[in-house]
Motif scaffolding. Structure first.
Motif, PDB file in Angstrom:
ATOM      1  N   SER A 616     -30.672 -26.809 -69.450  1.00 43.50           N
ATOM      2  CA  SER A 616     -29.666 -25.933 -70.477  1.00 43.50           C
ATOM      3  C   SER A 616     -29.711 -24.579 -70.210  1.00 43.50           C
ATOM      4  CB  SER A 616     -30.213 -26.124 -71.799  1.00 43.50           C
ATOM      5  OG  SER A 616     -31.366 -25.577 -71.761  1.00 43.50           O
ATOM      6  N   LYS A 617     -30.124 -24.205 -68.906  1.00 45.90           N
ATOM      7  CA  LYS A 617     -30.237 -22.833 -68.623  1.00 45.90           C
ATOM      8  C   LYS A 617     -29.119 -22.179 -67.757  1.00 45.90           C
ATOM      9  CE  LYS A 617     -34.048 -22.654 -70.654  1.00 45.90           C
ATOM     10  NZ  LYS A 617     -34.192 -22.216 -71.918  1.00 45.90           N
ATOM     11  N   GLY A 618     -28.294 -23.002 -67.304  1.00 43.72           N
ATOM     12  CA  GLY A 618     -27.078 -22.619 -66.652  1.00 43.72           C
ATOM     13  C   GLY A 618     -27.110 -22.515 -64.939  1.00 43.72           C
ATOM     14  N   TYR A 619     -28.236 -23.061 -64.444  1.00 41.67           N
ATOM     15  CA  TYR A 619     -28.575 -22.978 -63.112  1.00 41.67           C
ATOM     16  C   TYR A 619     -27.720 -23.739 -62.256  1.00 41.67           C
ATOM     17  CZ  TYR A 619     -32.739 -20.884 -64.925  1.00 41.67           C
ATOM     18  OH  TYR A 619     -33.835 -20.003 -65.382  1.00 41.67           O
ATOM     19  N   LYS A 620     -27.208 -23.591 -61.036  1.00 45.29           N
ATOM     20  CA  LYS A 620     -26.371 -24.383 -60.396  1.00 45.29           C
ATOM     21  C   LYS A 620     -27.465 -25.629 -59.939  1.00 45.29           C
ATOM     22  CE  LYS A 620     -23.127 -21.451 -58.262  1.00 45.29           C
ATOM     23  NZ  LYS A 620     -22.671 -20.826 -56.959  1.00 45.29           N
ATOM     24  N   LEU A 621     -26.948 -26.517 -59.472  1.00 40.14           N
ATOM     25  CA  LEU A 621     -28.113 -27.837 -59.536  1.00 40.14           C
ATOM     26  C   LEU A 621     -28.755 -27.720 -58.086  1.00 40.14           C
ATOM     27  CD1 LEU A 621     -29.041 -30.822 -59.865  1.00 40.14           C
ATOM     28  CD2 LEU A 621     -27.194 -31.635 -58.708  1.00 40.14           C
ATOM     29  N   GLU A 622     -28.164 -27.129 -56.994  1.00 38.41           N
ATOM     30  CA  GLU A 622     -28.803 -26.909 -55.893  1.00 38.41           C
ATOM     31  C   GLU A 622     -29.914 -25.830 -56.006  1.00 38.41           C
ATOM     32  OE1 GLU A 622     -24.900 -25.182 -55.328  1.00 38.41           O
ATOM     33  OE2 GLU A 622     -25.629 -26.591 -56.114  1.00 38.41           O
ATOM     34  N   ALA A 629     -43.189 -22.734 -58.468  1.00 35.96           N
ATOM     35  CA  ALA A 629     -43.993 -22.069 -59.495  1.00 35.96           C
ATOM     36  C   ALA A 629     -44.346 -20.779 -59.373  1.00 35.96           C
ATOM     37  CB  ALA A 629     -45.312 -22.890 -59.710  1.00 35.96           C
ATOM     38  N   THR A 630     -44.537 -19.942 -60.564  1.00 32.61           N
ATOM     39  CA  THR A 630     -44.810 -18.474 -60.377  1.00 32.61           C
ATOM     40  C   THR A 630     -46.172 -18.187 -61.000  1.00 32.61           C
ATOM     41  OG1 THR A 630     -43.363 -17.661 -62.082  1.00 32.61           O
ATOM     42  CG2 THR A 630     -42.550 -17.631 -59.914  1.00 32.61           C
ATOM     43  N   GLY A 631     -47.085 -17.379 -60.557  1.00 32.44           N
ATOM     44  CA  GLY A 631     -48.142 -17.006 -61.260  1.00 32.44           C
ATOM     45  C   GLY A 631     -49.127 -18.357 -61.658  1.00 32.44           C
ATOM     46  N   CYS A 632     -49.061 -18.877 -62.965  1.00 32.94           N
ATOM     47  CA  CYS A 632     -49.781 -20.276 -63.003  1.00 32.94           C
ATOM     48  C   CYS A 632     -49.042 -21.189 -62.755  1.00 32.94           C
ATOM     49  CB  CYS A 632     -50.266 -20.166 -64.598  1.00 32.94           C
ATOM     50  SG  CYS A 632     -51.243 -18.752 -64.938  1.00 32.94           S
ATOM     51  N   VAL A 633     -47.732 -21.597 -63.661  1.00 31.41           N
ATOM     52  CA  VAL A 633     -47.298 -22.921 -63.540  1.00 31.41           C
ATOM     53  C   VAL A 633     -45.798 -22.696 -63.739  1.00 31.41           C
ATOM     54  CG1 VAL A 633     -49.315 -24.665 -64.200  1.00 31.41           C
ATOM     55  CG2 VAL A 633     -47.626 -23.558 -65.994  1.00 31.41           C
ATOM     56  N   GLU A 634     -45.215 -21.698 -63.929  1.00 30.57           N
ATOM     57  CA  GLU A 634     -43.913 -21.617 -64.529  1.00 30.57           C
ATOM     58  C   GLU A 634     -42.866 -21.670 -63.468  1.00 30.57           C
ATOM     59  OE1 GLU A 634     -47.019 -19.600 -64.887  1.00 30.57           O
ATOM     60  OE2 GLU A 634     -45.678 -17.819 -65.354  1.00 30.57           O
ATOM     61  N   ALA A 635     -41.805 -22.409 -63.825  1.00 30.92           N
ATOM     62  CA  ALA A 635     -40.571 -22.621 -63.017  1.00 30.92           C
ATOM     63  C   ALA A 635     -39.645 -21.427 -62.674  1.00 30.92           C
ATOM     64  CB  ALA A 635     -40.049 -23.857 -63.374  1.00 30.92           C
ATOM     65  N   THR A 636     -39.572 -21.217 -61.512  1.00 29.52           N
ATOM     66  CA  THR A 636     -38.592 -19.706 -61.150  1.00 29.52           C
ATOM     67  C   THR A 636     -37.495 -20.375 -60.000  1.00 29.52           C
ATOM     68  OG1 THR A 636     -40.020 -18.291 -61.836  1.00 29.52           O
ATOM     69  CG2 THR A 636     -38.384 -17.848 -60.190  1.00 29.52           C
ATOM     70  N   ILE A 637     -36.441 -19.942 -60.199  1.00 29.62           N
ATOM     71  CA  ILE A 637     -35.343 -20.292 -59.113  1.00 29.62           C
ATOM     72  C   ILE A 637     -35.648 -19.146 -58.210  1.00 29.62           C
ATOM     73  CG2 ILE A 637     -32.941 -20.548 -58.636  1.00 29.62           C
ATOM     74  CD1 ILE A 637     -33.970 -22.392 -60.762  1.00 29.62           C
ATOM     75  N   CYS A 638     -36.068 -19.904 -56.786  1.00 31.60           N
ATOM     76  CA  CYS A 638     -36.527 -18.970 -55.674  1.00 31.60           C
ATOM     77  C   CYS A 638     -35.497 -17.951 -55.043  1.00 31.60           C
ATOM     78  CB  CYS A 638     -36.741 -19.816 -54.620  1.00 31.60           C
ATOM     79  SG  CYS A 638     -38.403 -20.935 -54.927  1.00 31.60           S
ATOM     80  N   GLY A 639     -35.672 -16.946 -55.161  1.00 39.45           N
ATOM     81  CA  GLY A 639     -34.767 -15.732 -54.586  1.00 39.45           C
ATOM     82  C   GLY A 639     -33.722 -15.146 -55.178  1.00 39.45           C
ATOM     83  N   LYS A 640     -33.456 -15.874 -56.712  1.00 39.02           N
ATOM     84  CA  LYS A 640     -32.269 -15.573 -57.221  1.00 39.02           C
ATOM     85  C   LYS A 640     -32.458 -15.368 -58.781  1.00 39.02           C
ATOM     86  CE  LYS A 640     -29.398 -18.860 -54.479  1.00 39.02           C
ATOM     87  NZ  LYS A 640     -30.547 -19.129 -53.699  1.00 39.02           N
ATOM     88  N   HIS A 641     -33.982 -15.307 -59.216  1.00 39.83           N
ATOM     89  CA  HIS A 641     -34.173 -15.191 -60.456  1.00 39.83           C
ATOM     90  C   HIS A 641     -35.198 -14.080 -60.915  1.00 39.83           C
ATOM     91  CE1 HIS A 641     -35.786 -18.047 -64.259  1.00 39.83           C
ATOM     92  NE2 HIS A 641     -35.297 -16.911 -64.532  1.00 39.83           N
ATOM     93  N   MET A 642     -34.870 -13.237 -62.068  1.00 32.63           N
ATOM     94  CA  MET A 642     -35.744 -12.242 -62.416  1.00 32.63           C
ATOM     95  C   MET A 642     -36.231 -12.839 -63.834  1.00 32.63           C
ATOM     96  SD  MET A 642     -37.625  -9.742 -61.801  1.00 32.63           S
ATOM     97  CE  MET A 642     -39.017 -10.036 -62.882  1.00 32.63           C
ATOM     98  N   GLY A 643     -37.190 -13.605 -63.813  1.00 34.74           N
ATOM     99  CA  GLY A 643     -37.720 -14.189 -64.927  1.00 34.74           C
ATOM    100  C   GLY A 643     -38.921 -13.791 -65.703  1.00 34.74           C
TER     101      GLY A 643
END
Length: 991
Positions: A616-622, A629-643
């Motif tokens: 539901s976050k609007g990320y492109k499929l690829e 994962a960042t830090g502990c376990v959290e999902a981040t889109i590599c190289g494109k995301h300031m989460g």
């Protein structure tokens, strides 16, 4: 100085406090050796410090002005910092305790602060100067009682001797494994890599040291060139100021090639260094500078030169120039800030860092800084000259990258100098190669694995010079390094040489892991209780799917797993993606074998479930398939995301307590929340009305924490924008905006919601016993909770035996847990952050389930006051004797409500009668079952409570005992006693 508060009769404690302050003042006014500390490079350290009790029975002030110290009875008009004590007993304790104990009293809400915490730490430092012998004596006694004073040298030798693990061979090869004969690399052990073994011994036996290099160089630059304004008095563009400061730092920091290393550069000048960020939270260690070598938990060495530099040249410059103080000044000391400073309801990480992201490593490895600068200059040409903000931001990015290249060139010169004086031929060749590599990368594209790994490390050092080392993560290194591994091997035709290269690749990655241990985050002693045992949490993510949706497991995946198994260190924090559709059982069993052999790592995530939470976050499929994962376990889109996926630790149980008490938080003694109903007056006629009250309090606290996070985000924009990482995160160059201002392609903020199982079980107890079965009235339940179940043993027994809990397999308990996760998700999703993105809810806790538990009273679930919550969203230990019941319930949670991921902890104990193969097969069967049921994430502690108890009694025998807390790894013997007991009391399941 005027006094505005001098109410009537004072207590004996007030008189003693006055005499104590006069004793401190007399020492500083009379002793030349102390008087020197009243002044810094910026002039006299002028401030006022006050103490008072909540009922006003104690009110005293001490003020420092122009080299003199004065004491007045009462509270000065506007103290820079004030401690408000719960009672006179707390005042007495504070008078003689060392700074670490004073901060613990803060966390326990026996007192709270008003004003600048930096000045509180300066006051602690002054007290230590006078009371150092008494304080150190108490710390040493505490260390002795806690058995924390063992010989690290002997302990490390014992740890290495015991590092022998059984090895399986791969039954079949994954399609992406091109060169490894046995993908499990079972022929190798740590004994085959003497270099790594020596680095590991250094890691285990070396006490960290506080390093002043970064703050001293940066502060020098800002003092000479200006911070708010430049030397001419003109306003400074924050991005340009930060860029020029970073370039100066990278040009002037010491270029170090660690003895015998294959990788150039270090984070600090120390063997293991504690990096200081006074521009964020670094002044928090000010009060402990004299005592931190003696504290029982995770002591740091600090030399006299460092103490003098930090006190004289660094901390005074930053005492008002940090994120907390910016908010205090610009936003009028809002309630949301005061809430964070009380610790009981939340902890905002943005007071420390804007981190937890992953830069575009593939891009910079492919293009080099030169290629990225070309992209920046092209965008500059296409930008209208009137758009000064964008042009300044782009220029700042370019300046940062120039600084990185300067550092690499300095490393190249240093390596050549060392090579020229090196007598050992083999080492001389290594140093010559390092010199050649650093003269090329990261300025230019990488062509070999050695170049790529060295470039990544140099870039990584730059990241931690610009930004606090708290959860910045490394991403999908197996994917990004595999092309270089393949390219190197394709040039080798001789099989013996190929095997030697594979061994070199293992050793190179091992060196990279050990480089990641060369630094630690700054943790004041209070941090040992909030998130004890945590290091920088530099997450590496392996396996899963490629952006194209194919099986991503490859040769380098198994190389990383081998290194993880051999070294068994707490950081990097290894996470593994497992695609039940694409990845093989060979891969899954290897993940489980490494877990068994290390006892705690890697964490395993089900790819399809994690991605369903992100849909539901609007990320492109690829892009979504390229999560890490960042830090502990959290999902981040590599190289494109300031989460900033760990922007806050949020105590949901605080909202529950406020619902029980009509908006009052008991421990904080604060009527903070809205009036949602008085239990004693019968305001709640049914369960739904109480759930609505809880929901109202949760929304209220979520609103406050999001408000403070947004204020702190504005502070980052003004004080510490990040042009360096902005140059390597997609969207920022095109937009010409720093990532602190929303320049990234994707923006969000992530929360860790703590206490799910405890709230679910408490709601079930209220629903079943109060409303459905009417076994007890609501006022009776509240009285039992408020008295910690004293004289209510029958009710406690009824709760323990009759109430179905989350994790028991009960459908209603699972539905309640899903309802709570949806409530938390909806609360945070309704808020927009300062960068224009949404908030995401996750359910993991670092170690705050212990800290927040300490700050919470008894609950209707039967949990007693002060006891830890369950870690992450793990069910209560007595919820069920069946691991499958736990697994089914956690897997039954809707991932759409948990887009910031979860931490599900299982403690498993292999049977002594089972073979290693059988143990691995059993673990893999449970993990696969959980994944097939829709489970999102699982992490294992493969260790018995008996072993953990023995480690408490004999820590010298278990220095390298790795445990998984809630999302990160730690060495068991470095944890505080409450955290150790929480691990011991977790449910233990046989295999």
């Amino acid at each position: 100085m005027p006094v505005v508060s001098q109410p009537g009769k004072k207590s004996f404690t007030d008189k003693m406090a006055h005499l104590f302050f006069r004793f401190i003042a007399m020492n500083f006014n009379a002793r030349k050796s102390l008087k020197r500390y009243l002044k810094s490079e910026d002039g006299w350290l002028n401030f006022t410090f006050a103490i008072k009790t909540e009922n006003g029975s104690v009110e005293q002030s001490i003020f420092f002005k122009n080299g003199r110290v004065h004491v007045i009875a009462g509270i000065s008009e506007k103290p820079d910092a004030m401690l408000v004590f719960v009672d006179e007993e707390a005042v007495k304790e504070a008078a003689v305790n060392p700074p670490n104990k004073l901060m613990m009293a803060l966390m326990e809400n026996r007192m709270h602060t008003v004003g600048n915490i930096g000045y509180l730490q300066l006051m602690n430092f002054y007290l230590s100067l006078v009371l150092k012998p008494v304080q150190i004596s108490k710390l040493k006694k505490e260390a002795s009682i806690g058995k924390r004073n063992f010989d690290q040298q002997k302990a490390s030798e014992l740890s290495l001797e015991r590092r022998k693990t059984p090895q399986l061979k791969a039954g079949s090869q994954d399609i992406g494994v091109l060169f490894l004969k046995d993908s499990y690399l079972s022929e190798y052990s740590l004994d085959d890599f003497p270099r790594l073994k020596e680095f590991l011994a250094i890691h285990l036996k070396t006490r960290p040291s506080i390093c002043h290099e970064r703050p001293e160089i940066l502060t020098r630059w800002y003092r000479e060139n200006g911070f708010e304004k430049d030397r001419s008095g003109a306003a400074i563009v924050p991005e340009l100021r930060q860029a020029m400061g970073l370039r100066y730092l990278m040009e002037n920091r010491k270029p170090i090639i660690r003895k015998n290393d294959l990788i150039a550069g270090t984070t600090t000048t120390k063997e293991i260094g504690v990096v200081l960020y006074p521009d964020a939270h670094g002044t928090m260690i000010w009060g402990e500078l004299l005592t931190t070598p003696h504290r029982p938990l995770n002591p740091y060495d600090v030399d006299p030169e460092t103490i003098n530099i930090l006190h004289d040249k660094v901390f005074p410059f930053w005492v008002k120039r940090n994120f907390r103080e910016w908010v205090r000044e610009k936003k009028g000391y809002p309630v949301c800030q005061k809430l964070d400073e009380r610790f009981a309801a939340c902890f905002l990480w943005k007071t420390v860092a804007l981190s937890h992201t992953i830069i575009d490593f593939p891009k910079i490895l492919k293009l080099g800084t030169r290629g990225i600068i070309s992209e920046i200059e092209k965008e500059m040409v296409e930008t209208n000259e009137s758009n000064k903000q964008k042009r300044d931001s782009l220029l700042a990015m370019e300046i940062c990258l120039e600084g990185l290249v300067s550092y690499a060139r300095n490393l190249s010169k240093e390596a050549k100098k060392l090579a020229d004086s090196e007598g050992n031929k083999e080492r001389r060749q290594e140093l010559t190669l390092i010199s050649d590599i650093c003269s090329k990368v990261p300025e230019n594209p990488c062509t070999t694995l050695d170049e790529a790994v060295n470039a990544m490390w140099i870039i990584w050092v730059g990241i931690h010079m610009e930004n606090t080392n708290a959860g910045f993560s490394l991403g999908r290194l197996d994917q990004w390094l595999q092309p270089y591994f393949v390219s190197d091997l394709e040039k080798i035709t001789n099989q013996t040489e190929r095997e030697a290269y594979v061994k070199h690749a293992i050793e190179l990655i091992g060196c990279f892991y050990m480089r990641c241990t060369d630094h630690l985050p700054l943790i004041p002693d209070i941090g040992n209780y909030l998130f004890g045992g945590s290091s920088s949490d530099q997450a590496i993510t392996l396996g899963g799917l490629t952006p194209e949706g194919k099986d991503a497991v490859n040769d380098m995946t198994y190389v990383f797993l081998k290194v993880t198994e051999m070294l068994s260190i707490r950081d990097p924090n290894v996470n593994a993606r497992y695609s039940r559709e694409k990845n093989s059982m060979t891969y899954l069993k290897r993940l489980c074998e490494v877990n068994v052999n290390t006892a705690a790592t890697p964490s395993i995530h089900t790819d399809e479930v994690v991605m369903s939470s992100l849909e539901s976050k609007g990320y492109k499929l690829e892009h979504m398939r390229d999560w890490a994962a960042t830090g502990c376990v959290e999902a981040t889109i590599c190289g494109k995301h300031m989460g900033h996926t760990n922007c806050m630790m949020f105590n949901m149980v605080a909202a529950f307590e406020m619902a029980l008490n009509n908006g009052l938080h008991p421990l904080m003694r604060w009527n903070l929340g809205p009036k949602t109903g008085d239990i004693s007056k019968g305001d709640f006629k049914d369960y739904e009305s109480f759930f609505d009250a809880f929901a109202t309090q949760l929304r209220f606290l979520a609103s406050l924490t999001c408000q403070y996070n947004n204020y702190l985000g504005e502070a980052h924009q003004a004080l510490r924008p990040t042009p360096y990482i902005s140059s390597m995160i997609g969207g920022s160059i095109k937009s010409g905006m720093d990532v602190t201002k929303g320049g990234a392609l994707y923006n969000s903020s992530g929360t860790a919601c703590i206490g799910l199982a405890d709230i679910t079980d408490s709601l079930m107890a209220i629903k079943k016993l109060v409303f459905d079965e009417k076994k007890v009235t609501f006022p009776e339940m509240l009285e039992a909770v408020n008295t910690n179940f004293q004289n209510h043993s029958a009710l406690l027994a009824m709760i323990k035996t009759k109430v179905p809990l989350f994790g028991s397999g009960d459908a209603e308990a699972l539905a309640t847990a899903n309802r709570v996760t949806k409530l938390a998700h909806d609360c945070f999703e309704s808020h927009t952050n300062y960068r224009g993105g949404k908030y995401a809810a996750g359910f993991w806790s670092m170690s705050n389930h212990v800290a927040f538990g300490t700050l919470t009273g008894a609950l209707p679930s039967g949990r007693l006051a002060g006891k830890a919550f369950t870690p992450g969203l793990t069910p209560e230990a007595h919820a069920s004797r069946s691991m499958l019941a736990n697994i089914r319930d956690v897997a039954g949670l809707d991932p759409k409500n948990m887009s910031n991921n979860i931490a599900f902890n299982l403690k498993v104990v292999p049977s002594s009668n089972d073979s290693h193969q059988k143990t691995v097969d059993n673990v893999a069967a449970y993990v696969k079952a959980y994944s097939d049921l829709g489970g999102m994430q699982m992490q294992l502690n493969v260790v018995s409570s008996e072993t953990l108890r023995d480690a408490m009694e004999n820590p010298e025998n278990y220095q390298n005992l790795l445990v998984r807390i809630s999302g990160y790894n730690a060495y068991f013997v470095t944890l505080n006693r409450d955290m150790q007991m929480e691990l011991i009391e977790r449910a233990e399941f046989g295999l």
